[in-house]
Design an enzyme around this catalytic site. Structure first.
Site, PDB file in Angstrom:
ATOM      1  N   ASP A  54       0.974  -1.129   0.040  1.00  0.00           N
ATOM      2  CA  ASP A  54       0.077  -0.231   0.045  1.00  0.00           C
ATOM      3  C   ASP A  54       0.939   1.283   0.052  1.00  0.00           C
ATOM      4  O   ASP A  54       0.559   2.321  -0.684  1.00  0.00           O
ATOM      5  CB  ASP A  54      -0.971  -0.009   1.333  1.00  0.00           C
ATOM      6  N   CYS A 160      -8.602   1.571 -10.064  1.00  0.00           N
ATOM      7  CA  CYS A 160      -7.998   0.859  -9.065  1.00  0.00           C
ATOM      8  C   CYS A 160      -9.010   1.139  -7.674  1.00  0.00           C
ATOM      9  O   CYS A 160      -9.126   0.052  -7.080  1.00  0.00           O
ATOM     10  CB  CYS A 160      -6.797   1.615  -8.702  1.00  0.00           C
ATOM     11  N   TYR A 164     -11.400  -1.898  -5.969  1.00  0.00           N
ATOM     12  CA  TYR A 164     -11.280  -2.312  -4.712  1.00  0.00           C
ATOM     13  C   TYR A 164     -12.716  -2.287  -3.987  1.00  0.00           C
ATOM     14  O   TYR A 164     -12.974  -2.922  -3.058  1.00  0.00           O
ATOM     15  CB  TYR A 164     -10.075  -1.834  -3.865  1.00  0.00           C
ATOM     16  N   GLU A 233      -3.757  -3.619 -12.519  1.00  0.00           N
ATOM     17  CA  GLU A 233      -4.117  -3.918 -10.905  1.00  0.00           C
ATOM     18  C   GLU A 233      -4.790  -5.339 -10.880  1.00  0.00           C
ATOM     19  O   GLU A 233      -4.555  -5.728  -9.804  1.00  0.00           O
ATOM     20  CB  GLU A 233      -5.451  -2.961 -10.862  1.00  0.00           C
TER      21      GLU A 233
END
Length: 559
Positions: A54, A160, A164, A233
């Site tokens: 991250d 992205c 998520y 991703e």
């Protein structure tokens, strides 16, 4: 060049691109990392390795936002991008504390993975104006150039965040509330939160606003960047190291010895986007129309195109009406409390009798008489497949360590039609076709039919015969893909039965006999949990549903 054009009713570009590429995002659900995470069985080292990345993503986001803010021409846009950057910087500062709140401790040292580098390098290059196909001469000074670059940077970040948000919600939906034992639930809740959704939406709204003044060609660039960012991703998720046994993808489950896969599928509306009987009707009617204009002698009595079209229409209407009546007659008046395979077999025997009578009616009508073999093959070559169908067969049959047989079991009247369709896809002669055949006199159909595959019972017999012919000293996995009532028995007898595009009628019939239809992702999460518990075994009466071939591809072959 005609670019990506907006219409008044299809929303902003961010929404349109997400919808366009959503099938690819679905594939992430079938990666070992996501399935293990959703099941709560993911090794904590794998989880910590993933979230240790991250910091590299956040640093790249912060730099990209800084460049985008400089490029934004409007003060309001600058302020919006500045707020996004501030959020990222706060998260960078609080990352260790946040991970502790989730119940974990980040490792003291971490390295940036190659998959992480590929995404972050792509983002920073884009944000700096290094976009393939775009040329900026000298210093970027015009408002249009600046706005364009800001939009390009956000088009790499937006997928992205949306990915998520989507994945976390899908994972959340398969958690078992009463068990409450998934150690990653706090992390999942964080990504499912209103604040994260608001963050993802703000990026998309800003991308929409910045894209309003772009030309069609520039919108095409936005689409290309968005898609590439999505793929990078997905590669990052797929590349996460997993040390435990997993149930997906099939091609990797039995490594290093390799996987022995026998795959079966239906043809009409499973592989094809059109019904083969309608396609053969078109071939017959077009041939009759040509014959109407030709005075040459024919092998069989002439039938006008108008008469033939009327006959086909009557046959179709009669079949649909009587099929629906037959289905209604075999559905139990009350739902069976348990999975009743024997009852289903008896019911489908009645349907088998109906299907045989329907084929006899078609033969007696003469509508299949006089079709040119060349015309049938040409129709097969031009047949439109469901999206992703051809690719999966090509890759399955070409994948090293995946010892695969693929069999098509179909009610289609013409094996030539199916073989020609798959020949154009480049998967013959390796793929095996089991269907009815139209006999020829010379190169013209006689109107008769060589009946090999007329009913659910015929399909099951072929399925069982194929399995008996396999090597008995090696482990095989069987997958059946179908979508019609005629596929039910094969679906239930395969190791994994996958229903693509579940219809209301099939669901109703199946549920009346105690069949459970479970989304494939949810089913795999349950299997992964049972695998970790050491209790993985066959679950009778359960079929798995998917919306596209992309999901099947991810399940069998991975990303």
């Amino acid at each position: 060049m005609e670019g990506f054009q907006a219409t008044p009713d299809d929303g902003g570009i961010a929404k349109r691109l997400w919808v366009k590429f959503k099938n690819e995002s679905l594939c992430a659900l079938y990666t070992p990392f996501i399935v293990c995470l959703a099941s709560g069985t993911l090794d904590s080292k794998s989880f910590l390795h993933c979230i240790s990345q991250d910091v590299y993503f956040l640093q790249a986001f912060a730099q990209a936002y800084e460049l985008a803010e400089d490029f934004a021409d409007d003060d309001e846009d600058k302020e919006a991008i500045r707020d996004l950057r501030k959020r990222v910087l706060r998260k960078l500062k609080d990352q260790d504390d946040l991970v502790r709140e989730w119940g974990f401790e980040l490792p003291n040292n971490s390295t940036c993975d190659s998959a992480t580098v590929r995404y972050t390098d792509f983002l920073l290059a884009t944000a700096a104006g290094k976009v393939e196909g775009e040329k900026f001469t000298g210093k970027i000074v015009t408002p249009f150039e600046k706005t364009r670059l800001a939009a390009y940077a956000l088009s790499v970040i937006a997928p992205c965040m949306r990915l998520y948000s989507f994945l976390s919600k899908e994972i959340k939906s398969v958690l078992v509330p009463e068990e409450n034992n998934n150690i990653y639930e706090r992390w999942i809740d964080c990504l499912c939160s209103e604040s994260f959704e608001a963050y993802a939406s703000r990026i998309e709204d800003l991308l929409d606003k910045l894209s309003v003044c772009l030309t069609g060609e520039e919108l095409d660039v936005v689409e290309r960047l968005y898609h590439q960012a999505m793929k990078l991703e997905l590669e990052f998720i797929s590349a996460q190291p997993i040390t435990q046994s997993t149930v997906t993808p099939i091609s990797q489950v039995q490594e290093p010895a390799g996987c022995n896969l026998t795959m079966f599928c239906d043809f009409d509306m499973t592989c094809s986007a059109v019904d083969s009987s309608a396609l053969l009707a078109d071939v017959a009617i077009i041939a009759a129309a040509k014959s109407d204009l030709d005075d040459c002698e024919t092998l069989y009595p002439r039938v006008s195109a108008a008469d033939l079209r009327a006959t086909w229409s009557n046959l179709s209407s009669k079949y649909i009406e009587e099929y629906e009546q037959c289905i209604e007659s075999i559905i139990p008046s009350e739902t069976v409390g348990r999975f009743d395979y024997e009852g289903l077999c008896k019911a489908l025997e009645q349907l088998s009798d109906f299907e045989r009578r329907a084929n006899d009616m078609v033969v007696r009508s003469g509508v299949l008489r006089g079709l040119s073999q060349e015309d049938i093959k040409r129709a097969g070559e031009r047949l439109i497949f469901q999206n992703g169908c051809k690719n999966i067969f090509q890759e399955i049959l070409g994948t090293e360590n995946l010892h695969a047989d693929v069999h098509v079991l179909s009610y289609c009247w013409s094996g030539d039609l199916i073989r020609s369709a798959f020949s154009s896809a480049g998967v013959l002669p390796v793929l095996n076709v089991h269907s009815n055949e139209l006999p020829y006199e010379g190169s013209v159909t006689t109107g008769d039919m060589i009946k090999k595959m007329e009913s659910p019972m015929d399909k099951l017999q072929a399925f069982n015969d194929i399995l008996k012919s396999r090597e008995s000293n090696s482990k095989h996995t069987t997958v059946y893909v179908g979508g019609s009532v005629g596929d039910l028995l094969c679906l239930l007898n395969a190791d994994v039965g996958i229903v693509i595009g579940l219809s209301a009628g099939l669901r109703r019939l199946g549920e009346q006999f105690g069949i459970s239809f479970v989304p494939l992702f949810s089913g795999l999460v349950t299997k992964q949990r049972k695998l970790a518990e050491g209790s993985l075994k066959g679950m009778s009466g359960i079929l798995y549903t998917v919306s596209s071939w992309s999901e099947i591809h991810a399940f069998i072959l991975g990303l």
